[in-house]
Design a protein around this motif. Structure first.
Motif, PDB file in Angstrom:
ATOM      1  N   ARG A  83       0.792  -1.354  -0.091  1.00  0.00           N
ATOM      2  CA  ARG A  83       0.014   0.038   0.240  1.00  0.00           C
ATOM      3  C   ARG A  83       0.672   1.202   0.095  1.00  0.00           C
ATOM      4  NH1 ARG A  83      -2.783  -3.594  -0.779  1.00  0.00           N
ATOM      5  NH2 ARG A  83      -4.876  -4.138  -0.080  1.00  0.00           N
ATOM      6  N   ARG A  84       2.018   1.120   0.575  1.00  0.00           N
ATOM      7  CA  ARG A  84       3.028   2.327   0.845  1.00  0.00           C
ATOM      8  C   ARG A  84       4.160   2.003   0.559  1.00  0.00           C
ATOM      9  NH1 ARG A  84       1.537   6.911   3.970  1.00  0.00           N
ATOM     10  NH2 ARG A  84       3.168   8.388   4.216  1.00  0.00           N
ATOM     11  N   LEU A  85       4.849   2.896  -0.358  1.00  0.00           N
ATOM     12  CA  LEU A  85       6.056   2.772  -0.701  1.00  0.00           C
ATOM     13  C   LEU A  85       6.886   4.343  -0.430  1.00  0.00           C
ATOM     14  CD1 LEU A  85       8.524   1.395  -2.267  1.00  0.00           C
ATOM     15  CD2 LEU A  85       7.629   2.222  -4.504  1.00  0.00           C
ATOM     16  N   GLU A  86       8.138   4.331   0.059  1.00  0.00           N
ATOM     17  CA  GLU A  86       8.956   5.472   0.300  1.00  0.00           C
ATOM     18  C   GLU A  86      10.195   5.099  -0.259  1.00  0.00           C
ATOM     19  OE1 GLU A  86       8.425   6.985   4.103  1.00  0.00           O
ATOM     20  OE2 GLU A  86       6.906   5.917   4.719  1.00  0.00           O
ATOM     21  N   LEU A  87      10.716   6.208  -1.156  1.00  0.00           N
ATOM     22  CA  LEU A  87      11.913   6.181  -1.628  1.00  0.00           C
ATOM     23  C   LEU A  87      12.816   7.722  -1.133  1.00  0.00           C
ATOM     24  CD1 LEU A  87      11.068   5.182  -5.231  1.00  0.00           C
ATOM     25  CD2 LEU A  87      11.714   3.708  -3.380  1.00  0.00           C
ATOM     26  N   HIS A  88      13.848   7.247  -0.469  1.00  0.00           N
ATOM     27  CA  HIS A  88      14.375   8.424   0.238  1.00  0.00           C
ATOM     28  C   HIS A  88      15.948   8.496  -0.036  1.00  0.00           C
ATOM     29  CE1 HIS A  88      10.659   9.701   2.563  1.00  0.00           C
ATOM     30  NE2 HIS A  88      10.937   8.567   2.764  1.00  0.00           N
ATOM     31  N   LEU A  89      16.585   9.518  -0.451  1.00  0.00           N
ATOM     32  CA  LEU A  89      17.877   9.655  -0.477  1.00  0.00           C
ATOM     33  C   LEU A  89      18.479   8.740  -1.459  1.00  0.00           C
ATOM     34  CD1 LEU A  89      18.752  10.529   3.217  1.00  0.00           C
ATOM     35  CD2 LEU A  89      18.396  12.228   1.380  1.00  0.00           C
ATOM     36  N   LEU A  90      18.053   8.541  -2.560  1.00  0.00           N
ATOM     37  CA  LEU A  90      18.616   7.586  -3.444  1.00  0.00           C
ATOM     38  C   LEU A  90      19.226   8.478  -4.611  1.00  0.00           C
ATOM     39  CD1 LEU A  90      15.813   5.054  -3.432  1.00  0.00           C
ATOM     40  CD2 LEU A  90      17.609   5.005  -2.175  1.00  0.00           C
ATOM     41  N   GLU A  91      20.406   9.069  -4.496  1.00  0.00           N
ATOM     42  CA  GLU A  91      20.960   9.886  -5.352  1.00  0.00           C
ATOM     43  C   GLU A  91      21.306   9.635  -6.816  1.00  0.00           C
ATOM     44  OE1 GLU A  91      24.488  11.739  -3.035  1.00  0.00           O
ATOM     45  OE2 GLU A  91      22.920  12.476  -1.553  1.00  0.00           O
ATOM     46  N   LYS A  92      21.559   8.347  -7.038  1.00  0.00           N
ATOM     47  CA  LYS A  92      21.773   7.653  -8.193  1.00  0.00           C
ATOM     48  C   LYS A  92      20.663   7.252  -8.977  1.00  0.00           C
ATOM     49  CE  LYS A  92      26.693   7.392  -7.794  1.00  0.00           C
ATOM     50  NZ  LYS A  92      27.908   6.607  -7.891  1.00  0.00           N
ATOM     51  N   LEU A  93      19.295   7.191  -8.362  1.00  0.00           N
ATOM     52  CA  LEU A  93      18.091   6.348  -9.062  1.00  0.00           C
ATOM     53  C   LEU A  93      17.762   7.475 -10.104  1.00  0.00           C
ATOM     54  CD1 LEU A  93      16.151   4.203  -8.659  1.00  0.00           C
ATOM     55  CD2 LEU A  93      14.655   5.812  -7.363  1.00  0.00           C
ATOM     56  N   GLU A  94      17.563   6.611 -11.208  1.00  0.00           N
ATOM     57  CA  GLU A  94      17.276   7.545 -12.580  1.00  0.00           C
ATOM     58  C   GLU A  94      16.036   6.902 -13.099  1.00  0.00           C
ATOM     59  OE1 GLU A  94      20.383   6.071 -15.185  1.00  0.00           O
ATOM     60  OE2 GLU A  94      22.022   7.240 -14.119  1.00  0.00           O
ATOM     61  N   SER A 111      11.666  11.258  -1.980  1.00  0.00           N
ATOM     62  CA  SER A 111      12.631  12.116  -1.462  1.00  0.00           C
ATOM     63  C   SER A 111      14.024  12.325  -1.315  1.00  0.00           C
ATOM     64  CB  SER A 111      12.158  12.368   0.245  1.00  0.00           C
ATOM     65  OG  SER A 111      13.001  13.204   0.530  1.00  0.00           O
ATOM     66  N   GLY A 112      14.553  13.295  -2.108  1.00  0.00           N
ATOM     67  CA  GLY A 112      16.140  13.298  -2.441  1.00  0.00           C
ATOM     68  C   GLY A 112      16.342  12.458  -3.373  1.00  0.00           C
ATOM     69  N   CYS A 113      15.915  12.338  -4.399  1.00  0.00           N
ATOM     70  CA  CYS A 113      15.998  11.513  -5.668  1.00  0.00           C
ATOM     71  C   CYS A 113      16.368  12.308  -6.842  1.00  0.00           C
ATOM     72  CB  CYS A 113      15.174  10.385  -6.076  1.00  0.00           C
ATOM     73  SG  CYS A 113      14.608   9.614  -4.449  1.00  0.00           S
ATOM     74  N   ILE A 150      -2.625   3.705 -13.810  1.00  0.00           N
ATOM     75  CA  ILE A 150      -1.541   2.507 -13.329  1.00  0.00           C
ATOM     76  C   ILE A 150      -1.744   2.383 -12.168  1.00  0.00           C
ATOM     77  CG2 ILE A 150       1.036   2.300 -13.182  1.00  0.00           C
ATOM     78  CD1 ILE A 150       1.552   3.628 -15.719  1.00  0.00           C
ATOM     79  N   PHE A 151      -2.002   3.298 -11.405  1.00  0.00           N
ATOM     80  CA  PHE A 151      -2.214   3.097  -9.766  1.00  0.00           C
ATOM     81  C   PHE A 151      -3.881   3.668  -9.593  1.00  0.00           C
ATOM     82  CE2 PHE A 151       2.333   4.615  -9.839  1.00  0.00           C
ATOM     83  CZ  PHE A 151       2.826   3.103  -9.813  1.00  0.00           C
ATOM     84  N   PRO A 152      -4.730   2.936  -9.589  1.00  0.00           N
ATOM     85  CA  PRO A 152      -6.059   3.445  -9.308  1.00  0.00           C
ATOM     86  C   PRO A 152      -6.297   3.589  -7.916  1.00  0.00           C
ATOM     87  CG  PRO A 152      -6.085   1.208  -9.987  1.00  0.00           C
ATOM     88  CD  PRO A 152      -4.665   1.305 -10.263  1.00  0.00           C
ATOM     89  N   CYS A 153      -5.517   2.873  -7.165  1.00  0.00           N
ATOM     90  CA  CYS A 153      -5.820   3.030  -5.622  1.00  0.00           C
ATOM     91  C   CYS A 153      -5.275   4.264  -4.959  1.00  0.00           C
ATOM     92  CB  CYS A 153      -5.420   1.986  -5.020  1.00  0.00           C
ATOM     93  SG  CYS A 153      -6.675   0.494  -5.306  1.00  0.00           S
ATOM     94  N   LEU A 154      -4.067   5.107  -5.872  1.00  0.00           N
ATOM     95  CA  LEU A 154      -3.294   6.055  -5.271  1.00  0.00           C
ATOM     96  C   LEU A 154      -4.155   7.152  -4.686  1.00  0.00           C
ATOM     97  CD1 LEU A 154      -0.322   6.367  -4.961  1.00  0.00           C
ATOM     98  CD2 LEU A 154      -0.559   8.100  -6.923  1.00  0.00           C
ATOM     99  N   LYS A 155      -3.800   7.522  -3.132  1.00  0.00           N
ATOM    100  CA  LYS A 155      -4.748   8.432  -2.613  1.00  0.00           C
ATOM    101  C   LYS A 155      -3.772   9.644  -2.154  1.00  0.00           C
ATOM    102  CE  LYS A 155      -8.464   5.368  -1.190  1.00  0.00           C
ATOM    103  NZ  LYS A 155      -9.276   5.925  -2.301  1.00  0.00           N
ATOM    104  N   GLN A 156      -2.489   9.407  -1.826  1.00  0.00           N
ATOM    105  CA  GLN A 156      -1.572  10.353  -1.371  1.00  0.00           C
ATOM    106  C   GLN A 156      -0.327  10.240  -2.306  1.00  0.00           C
ATOM    107  OE1 GLN A 156      -0.798   9.884   2.867  1.00  0.00           O
ATOM    108  NE2 GLN A 156      -2.463   8.673   3.056  1.00  0.00           N
ATOM    109  N   PHE A 157       0.342  11.329  -2.710  1.00  0.00           N
ATOM    110  CA  PHE A 157       1.781  11.259  -3.557  1.00  0.00           C
ATOM    111  C   PHE A 157       2.295  12.434  -2.969  1.00  0.00           C
ATOM    112  CE2 PHE A 157       4.069  12.668  -7.230  1.00  0.00           C
ATOM    113  CZ  PHE A 157       4.461  11.276  -7.633  1.00  0.00           C
ATOM    114  N   SER A 158       3.755  12.319  -2.690  1.00  0.00           N
ATOM    115  CA  SER A 158       4.629  13.435  -2.557  1.00  0.00           C
ATOM    116  C   SER A 158       5.847  13.323  -3.257  1.00  0.00           C
ATOM    117  CB  SER A 158       5.147  13.039  -0.807  1.00  0.00           C
ATOM    118  OG  SER A 158       3.853  13.025  -0.106  1.00  0.00           O
ATOM    119  N   LEU A 159       6.260  14.749  -3.536  1.00  0.00           N
ATOM    120  CA  LEU A 159       7.603  14.764  -4.284  1.00  0.00           C
ATOM    121  C   LEU A 159       8.247  15.851  -3.448  1.00  0.00           C
ATOM    122  CD1 LEU A 159       6.413  15.135  -8.001  1.00  0.00           C
ATOM    123  CD2 LEU A 159       8.109  13.144  -7.063  1.00  0.00           C
ATOM    124  N   ARG A 160       9.769  15.349  -3.087  1.00  0.00           N
ATOM    125  CA  ARG A 160      10.483  16.487  -2.504  1.00  0.00           C
ATOM    126  C   ARG A 160      12.051  16.346  -2.928  1.00  0.00           C
ATOM    127  NH1 ARG A 160      10.905  17.913   3.330  1.00  0.00           N
ATOM    128  NH2 ARG A 160       9.019  16.624   3.701  1.00  0.00           N
TER     129      ARG A 160
END
Length: 314
Positions: A83-94, A111-113, A150-160
């Protein structure tokens, strides 16, 4: 790892040898594991491997993988409870998986990608699937993808702090909350967002924008479904645009923070539907709020709950 079958939460932080031998974890036997937090590893460019993670996971956080350049779609396809995926400080994630992420996601935080950007792989496949087939993105999406979510259930979205993301935004009709923090290029292209497509969006949080904007929001930028709007840290904002508020007939809460150059509220006033107005860190507005004498007092006196660093009233 000799872990109990009843384990629900697992956090692994700065354990290089342990993560290096992750294919020996055998997490599939932990049928109660719902939350996994992996923090700090510099030895992998693609993650997670197929069947590494248990299908019981509902919350996955990946933070500080210094060499990670891509997420492996095969490692997500069986995560039917995620249900929840968090990606933080992945400086080389393309990029995110070409296959997309699980349709069960309801909350996604990035956050921080800084290298993440919309892109297509060779052919027409849309690799930045997180954006729910944004049909306006340079017209390069497959028709069948553009007509579905693609994500019919998505209710929250954050970009930092995603510096290279410019025009893409998640188009998920179910989206209720959107947060955009320190994404200057995205903010500069805000007139391409087309938030009117999001009939369920009720919360919008915008923070840290240093671009040239003297009046905000532009007319029809925001959807009429909004009930709660935050504007925080717009360095050059001098005025709120009344035309950008006139159609917000559901707006109940407006919060203005750290707008150092904000000089005035709209001449037309703010929506009559407001029940809460919070203003903090807006020094040029302070003298205009004096009850009975301030020039902006008539614009806000109808609001039941007024909160500022100058006075507090309910």
């Amino acid at each position: 790892m000799g872990l109990p079958y009843t384990l629900k939460h697992l956090e692994i932080k700065s354990c290089d040898m342990l993560i290096k031998n992750r294919m020996k974890w055998n997490l599939q036997r932990l049928t109660s594991l719902t939350e996994l937090n992996l923090w700090g590893y510099g030895g992998v460019d693609s993650f997670p491997e197929e069947w590494l993670l248990p299908s019981s996971l509902t919350h996955l956080r990946i933070r500080g993988f210094g060499k990670l350049t891509a997420l492996n779609g095969k490692g997500f396809h069986h995560l039917t409870s995620l249900r929840r995926l968090e990606l933080h400080l992945l400086e080389k994630l393309e990029c995110l998986p070409a296959e997309g992420l699980p349709q069960t996601l309801t909350a996604l935080t990035i956050s921080g990608c800084p290298l993440l950007e919309p892109r297509c792989k060779e052919g027409a496949g849309f690799i930045f699937a997180i954006y729910n087939n944004l049909i306006d993105w340079i017209g390069r999406l497959p028709i069948q993808m553009a007509k579905s979510e693609i994500f019919p259930c998505l209710k929250q979205f954050s970009l930092r702090s995603c510096g290279k993301i410019n025009v893409a935004l998640p188009i998920a009709f179910s989206l209720k909350s959107l947060r955009i923090i320190s994404c200057n290029m995205l903010m500069e292209n805000r007139m391409k967002w087309n938030l009117q497509r999001l009939p369920s969006l009720i919360e919008l949080y915008l923070k840290n924008y240093g671009g040239a904007v003297d009046s905000f929001p532009e007319e029809w930028l925001l959807p009429p479904s909004l009930t709660h709007l935050w504007i925080h840290g717009f360095d050059k904002l001098t005025a709120l645009n009344g035309k950008g508020f006139h159609h917000l007939t559901s707006l109940r809460r407006l919060e203005l923070y750290s707008l150092k150059k904000l000089e005035c509220l709209p001449a037309e006033g703010l929506p009559q539907t407001l029940t809460v107005l919070s203003i903090f860190g807006c020094p040029l507005l302070k003298p205009k709020f004096n009850e009975g004498t301030g020039e902006d007092w008539p614009k806000i006196q109808h609001i039941p709950n007024l909160n500022t660093d100058h006075w507090y009233a309910t």
